[in-house]
Design a protein around this motif. Sequence first.
Motif, PDB file in Angstrom:
ATOM      1  N   SER A 453       0.857  -1.181   0.000  1.00  0.00           N
ATOM      2  CA  SER A 453       0.000   0.000   0.000  1.00  0.00           C
ATOM      3  C   SER A 453       0.896   1.234   0.000  1.00  0.00           C
ATOM      4  CB  SER A 453      -0.916   0.015   1.223  1.00  0.00           C
ATOM      5  OG  SER A 453      -0.164   0.251   2.411  1.00  0.00           O
ATOM      6  N   GLU A 454       0.323   2.364  -0.341  1.00  0.00           N
ATOM      7  CA  GLU A 454       1.118   3.587  -0.376  1.00  0.00           C
ATOM      8  C   GLU A 454       1.651   3.941   1.017  1.00  0.00           C
ATOM      9  OE1 GLU A 454       0.993   8.121  -2.184  1.00  0.00           O
ATOM     10  OE2 GLU A 454      -0.871   6.990  -2.050  1.00  0.00           O
ATOM     11  N   SER A 455       0.831   3.747   2.046  1.00  0.00           N
ATOM     12  CA  SER A 455       1.286   4.078   3.400  1.00  0.00           C
ATOM     13  C   SER A 455       2.335   3.081   3.896  1.00  0.00           C
ATOM     14  CB  SER A 455       0.099   4.143   4.360  1.00  0.00           C
ATOM     15  OG  SER A 455      -0.694   2.986   4.283  1.00  0.00           O
ATOM     16  N   GLU A 456       2.197   1.796   3.548  1.00  0.00           N
ATOM     17  CA  GLU A 456       3.253   0.840   3.891  1.00  0.00           C
ATOM     18  C   GLU A 456       4.559   1.232   3.220  1.00  0.00           C
ATOM     19  OE1 GLU A 456       0.765  -3.372   4.422  1.00  0.00           O
ATOM     20  OE2 GLU A 456       1.440  -2.718   2.442  1.00  0.00           O
ATOM     21  N   TRP A 457       4.451   1.645   1.967  1.00  0.00           N
ATOM     22  CA  TRP A 457       5.658   2.023   1.225  1.00  0.00           C
ATOM     23  C   TRP A 457       6.355   3.191   1.909  1.00  0.00           C
ATOM     24  CZ3 TRP A 457       8.412   5.793  -0.818  1.00  0.00           C
ATOM     25  CH2 TRP A 457       9.432   5.462  -1.723  1.00  0.00           C
ATOM     26  N   GLU A 458       5.607   4.257   2.239  1.00  0.00           N
ATOM     27  CA  GLU A 458       6.245   5.425   2.845  1.00  0.00           C
ATOM     28  C   GLU A 458       6.779   5.110   4.244  1.00  0.00           C
ATOM     29  OE1 GLU A 458       5.222  10.049   4.021  1.00  0.00           O
ATOM     30  OE2 GLU A 458       4.290   9.176   2.238  1.00  0.00           O
ATOM     31  N   TYR A 459       6.070   4.240   4.982  1.00  0.00           N
ATOM     32  CA  TYR A 459       6.532   3.819   6.308  1.00  0.00           C
ATOM     33  C   TYR A 459       7.904   3.163   6.203  1.00  0.00           C
ATOM     34  CZ  TYR A 459       6.367   1.054  10.681  1.00  0.00           C
ATOM     35  OH  TYR A 459       6.628   0.472  11.899  1.00  0.00           O
ATOM     36  N   VAL A 460       8.079   2.294   5.213  1.00  0.00           N
ATOM     37  CA  VAL A 460       9.363   1.610   5.030  1.00  0.00           C
ATOM     38  C   VAL A 460      10.407   2.585   4.495  1.00  0.00           C
ATOM     39  CG1 VAL A 460      10.564  -0.248   3.820  1.00  0.00           C
ATOM     40  CG2 VAL A 460       8.249  -0.620   4.708  1.00  0.00           C
ATOM     41  N   ALA A 461      10.007   3.466   3.580  1.00  0.00           N
ATOM     42  CA  ALA A 461      10.958   4.433   3.013  1.00  0.00           C
ATOM     43  C   ALA A 461      11.520   5.351   4.095  1.00  0.00           C
ATOM     44  CB  ALA A 461      10.281   5.253   1.920  1.00  0.00           C
ATOM     45  N   ARG A 462      10.674   5.810   4.985  1.00  0.00           N
ATOM     46  CA  ARG A 462      11.135   6.701   6.059  1.00  0.00           C
ATOM     47  C   ARG A 462      11.983   5.943   7.078  1.00  0.00           C
ATOM     48  NH1 ARG A 462       9.116  11.711   6.206  1.00  0.00           N
ATOM     49  NH2 ARG A 462       7.333  12.213   4.868  1.00  0.00           N
ATOM     50  N   ALA A 463      11.635   4.685   7.332  1.00  0.00           N
ATOM     51  CA  ALA A 463      12.401   3.848   8.274  1.00  0.00           C
ATOM     52  C   ALA A 463      12.633   4.556   9.607  1.00  0.00           C
ATOM     53  CB  ALA A 463      13.735   3.428   7.647  1.00  0.00           C
ATOM     54  N   GLY A 464      11.579   5.171  10.113  1.00  0.00           N
ATOM     55  CA  GLY A 464      11.663   5.836  11.399  1.00  0.00           C
ATOM     56  C   GLY A 464      12.119   7.273  11.361  1.00  0.00           C
ATOM     57  N   THR A 465      12.442   7.810  10.203  1.00  0.00           N
ATOM     58  CA  THR A 465      12.919   9.194  10.109  1.00  0.00           C
ATOM     59  C   THR A 465      11.756  10.148   9.885  1.00  0.00           C
ATOM     60  OG1 THR A 465      13.249   9.120   7.707  1.00  0.00           O
ATOM     61  CG2 THR A 465      15.067   8.371   9.097  1.00  0.00           C
ATOM     62  N   THR A 466      11.974  11.408  10.162  1.00  0.00           N
ATOM     63  CA  THR A 466      10.996  12.460   9.882  1.00  0.00           C
ATOM     64  C   THR A 466      11.578  13.519   8.950  1.00  0.00           C
ATOM     65  OG1 THR A 466      11.685  13.711  11.844  1.00  0.00           O
ATOM     66  CG2 THR A 466       9.874  12.140  12.115  1.00  0.00           C
ATOM     67  N   THR A 467      12.745  13.265   8.415  1.00  0.00           N
ATOM     68  CA  THR A 467      13.431  14.223   7.548  1.00  0.00           C
ATOM     69  C   THR A 467      12.952  14.098   6.108  1.00  0.00           C
ATOM     70  OG1 THR A 467      15.224  12.608   7.401  1.00  0.00           O
ATOM     71  CG2 THR A 467      15.474  14.407   8.981  1.00  0.00           C
ATOM     72  N   THR A 468      13.373  15.041   5.278  1.00  0.00           N
ATOM     73  CA  THR A 468      12.956  15.061   3.874  1.00  0.00           C
ATOM     74  C   THR A 468      13.349  13.779   3.158  1.00  0.00           C
ATOM     75  OG1 THR A 468      13.205  17.465   3.842  1.00  0.00           O
ATOM     76  CG2 THR A 468      13.139  16.344   1.706  1.00  0.00           C
ATOM     77  N   TYR A 469      14.572  13.343   3.379  1.00  0.00           N
ATOM     78  CA  TYR A 469      15.080  12.097   2.808  1.00  0.00           C
ATOM     79  C   TYR A 469      15.365  11.119   3.947  1.00  0.00           C
ATOM     80  CZ  TYR A 469      15.873  15.215  -1.161  1.00  0.00           C
ATOM     81  OH  TYR A 469      15.708  16.122  -2.165  1.00  0.00           O
ATOM     82  N   PRO A 470      15.413   9.837   3.670  1.00  0.00           N
ATOM     83  CA  PRO A 470      15.685   8.893   4.762  1.00  0.00           C
ATOM     84  C   PRO A 470      17.063   9.091   5.389  1.00  0.00           C
ATOM     85  CG  PRO A 470      15.671   7.781   2.630  1.00  0.00           C
ATOM     86  CD  PRO A 470      15.120   9.146   2.406  1.00  0.00           C
ATOM     87  N   TRP A 471      17.983   9.756   4.682  1.00  0.00           N
ATOM     88  CA  TRP A 471      19.330   9.974   5.232  1.00  0.00           C
ATOM     89  C   TRP A 471      19.490  11.372   5.826  1.00  0.00           C
ATOM     90  CZ3 TRP A 471      18.542   8.894  -0.029  1.00  0.00           C
ATOM     91  CH2 TRP A 471      18.508  10.018  -0.867  1.00  0.00           C
ATOM     92  N   GLY A 472      18.497  12.254   5.699  1.00  0.00           N
ATOM     93  CA  GLY A 472      18.622  13.589   6.274  1.00  0.00           C
ATOM     94  C   GLY A 472      17.762  14.605   5.551  1.00  0.00           C
ATOM     95  N   ARG A 473      18.021  15.869   5.789  1.00  0.00           N
ATOM     96  CA  ARG A 473      17.195  16.950   5.245  1.00  0.00           C
ATOM     97  C   ARG A 473      17.695  17.474   3.903  1.00  0.00           C
ATOM     98  NH1 ARG A 473      13.491  18.283   8.795  1.00  0.00           N
ATOM     99  NH2 ARG A 473      13.822  17.789  11.001  1.00  0.00           N
ATOM    100  N   THR A 474      18.912  17.142   3.540  1.00  0.00           N
ATOM    101  CA  THR A 474      19.483  17.641   2.296  1.00  0.00           C
ATOM    102  C   THR A 474      19.955  16.482   1.428  1.00  0.00           C
ATOM    103  OG1 THR A 474      21.668  17.876   3.308  1.00  0.00           O
ATOM    104  CG2 THR A 474      20.218  19.796   3.379  1.00  0.00           C
ATOM    105  N   VAL A 475      20.263  16.801   0.190  1.00  0.00           N
ATOM    106  CA  VAL A 475      20.731  15.789  -0.751  1.00  0.00           C
ATOM    107  C   VAL A 475      22.197  15.481  -0.465  1.00  0.00           C
ATOM    108  CG1 VAL A 475      21.072  15.217  -3.166  1.00  0.00           C
ATOM    109  CG2 VAL A 475      19.123  16.621  -2.481  1.00  0.00           C
ATOM    110  N   ASP A 476      22.477  14.257  -0.091  1.00  0.00           N
ATOM    111  CA  ASP A 476      23.853  13.819   0.103  1.00  0.00           C
ATOM    112  C   ASP A 476      24.298  13.014  -1.104  1.00  0.00           C
ATOM    113  OD1 ASP A 476      23.794  15.000   2.566  1.00  0.00           O
ATOM    114  OD2 ASP A 476      23.523  13.131   3.684  1.00  0.00           O
ATOM    115  N   LYS A 477      25.525  13.179  -1.512  1.00  0.00           N
ATOM    116  CA  LYS A 477      26.034  12.467  -2.677  1.00  0.00           C
ATOM    117  C   LYS A 477      26.151  10.972  -2.401  1.00  0.00           C
ATOM    118  CE  LYS A 477      26.672  15.777  -5.717  1.00  0.00           C
ATOM    119  NZ  LYS A 477      25.932  15.787  -6.993  1.00  0.00           N
ATOM    120  N   ASP A 478      25.879  10.212  -3.451  1.00  0.00           N
ATOM    121  CA  ASP A 478      26.084   8.761  -3.453  1.00  0.00           C
ATOM    122  C   ASP A 478      25.238   8.031  -2.413  1.00  0.00           C
ATOM    123  OD1 ASP A 478      27.997   9.026  -5.528  1.00  0.00           O
ATOM    124  OD2 ASP A 478      29.530   9.527  -4.054  1.00  0.00           O
ATOM    125  N   LYS A 479      23.995   8.533  -2.225  1.00  0.00           N
ATOM    126  CA  LYS A 479      23.034   7.841  -1.373  1.00  0.00           C
ATOM    127  C   LYS A 479      21.960   7.128  -2.198  1.00  0.00           C
ATOM    128  CE  LYS A 479      24.452   9.227   2.764  1.00  0.00           C
ATOM    129  NZ  LYS A 479      24.876   8.302   3.840  1.00  0.00           N
TER     130      LYS A 479
END
Length: 582
Positions: A453-479
């Motif tokens: 489901s769309e909500s399952e997908w976003e739940y897994v994508a965030r993996a507990g984060t609240t930031t813009t990206y799962p690795w942080g708030r900004t674009v990091d290279k090679d993620k």
Amino acid sequence: MCANRTAIRAGSRAVLVALALLMALMVNATAFAQGTPAEPRRVALVIGNGAYPQSPIASAPADARAFADVLREGGFDVVYAENARRAEMEAALGAFTRKLGWGVTAMVYFGGHAIRYQDRNFLLAVDSKIVNESDIRAEGIDIDLILDPLIVSRPAGAVVFLDGARKNPWQQALSPRLRGLTGQPPISGVTVIYPAAPGEVVGDAPREANLFAVELIKSAKVQGLPFKEVLKRVRTAVAQATRDKQMVWESSPAPEFVISSVRKPVRAADSVEQGFWDTIKGSDSAADFKAYLDSYPDGPFAAAARARLQQIEGGSQPKVASTPPAPAAPAPAAPPPAASPPVTSQIVTRDCLQCPEIVLIQPGAFEMGSTEMFDFEAPVHQVSIRKPFYIGRREVTFEEWDACLAEGGCKQKPDDRGLGRSRRPVTDLDWDDAKSYVAWLSRKTGKTYRLPSESEWEYVARAGTTTTYPWGRTVDKDKANCVGCTSDPVKKAIDVGSFPPNAFGVYDMAGNAAEWVEDCWSDNYKGAPTDGSAWIKPQCRERVLRGGSFNNDPRYLRSAARFKYDQNVRFYTNGFRVVREN
């Protein structure tokens, strides 16, 4: 009003007319005499930039004004900007995007300078200050900011004229080997047109640089002329005038519509008719619009009534249920607080040799959605995942798809574009293809496989984060694999798992291949399920894609980013991953 709507749907035309008359008597007669136009179904964005301090284009504003006038005469609702600074271009683009929607005919014309960078075209504002390559994204307008809203809105037809194939000092200073515009891959439902072939500039032709615009305006004025014929005339005239040195280019076949329609005078609505239309215009009942057309076949709202009737009877537009979904049954225990990461067991398994590897995801709660970019990502709302489930640790690969193909569970054999079929994510699949694969897995293993489901997908994508990206708030290279995400541009789907996994041990939730999920598309999250289930609607034809792809820039890899496609449309960036119920 609810009682009125109920009476209307009972089918009595006498009641309809009586109600309309009652409403008419309650409204100012002057307002009715003026009439209320139907919602515009033809929208356009026209920008003419010529006042560049370093490289002015004298003809660009006049060309844009003339083309905008032609479009207005043809019934287009035009958003216009001239000699626009970057902020003004962004504002015009935002106004245009808000007018888009299903079934709209959309036209975009940009006249001015453009620059190529990383196989993309960036439109330049008159105040763009570009000294080095890092300035291009900050100062230019990525053409994808125009194309992506068109793709998402699924218009009846869309054309983008990019009249920017000119020599300019910025391109010559930064990348002197590059000329003109970079080619645009085909996009379903959207045609992109250049005045010259990719890699060529109009300044090399023996005539004036505005030849393309002059011929376009001339042909577009012809009433009743199909757009394909307009384009044919422009192409022929430009080629003849330049002795084939300048060839008009298009990314895909032009859509079927007419710019300058032969229009009959539209009479104003009388009070009763106006009240009738105001009563039914928001209805989901075909009977309401049939009743209007029976009474007023040539009325000022007849075209809008026929279009709405076609949507309802043809099932072309998903209808939102009139009542919100029933709330989920309360869980035995209170869910974790919003955005709290669940304790993941990191249990990884595979149900057969050819099956995708799957990882166990534990229940939890999170805040879904965003207000950062698009209205259709809002409102932000809490979702509680009540049950554990397994999700594909990686996107389904060509190798795994071909196993389904060999056993007859899948029928479509997507082209790998010469890049290899092994561990690259399988792409160029529609939603129905993905469904056939999970059905085959279910039969093969005896387990229940499905799309997330769309909500399952976003739940897994965030993996507990609240930031813009799962690795942080900004674009990091090679993620992740996207345009602008890596030190060296990749520009293609690569082997799954090439970048680090997220906190749940899942790979490529951002980038590589865009991923189909189970849900029907909705224009926002109002009334969306909050229990992790998919949002399914009657007669649904548009489905949701998540995660962005190798062809998107980082904005579209945000954890909340979402897109839509017709479920039976294949595209070379779109793939999927699986879910297995626990």
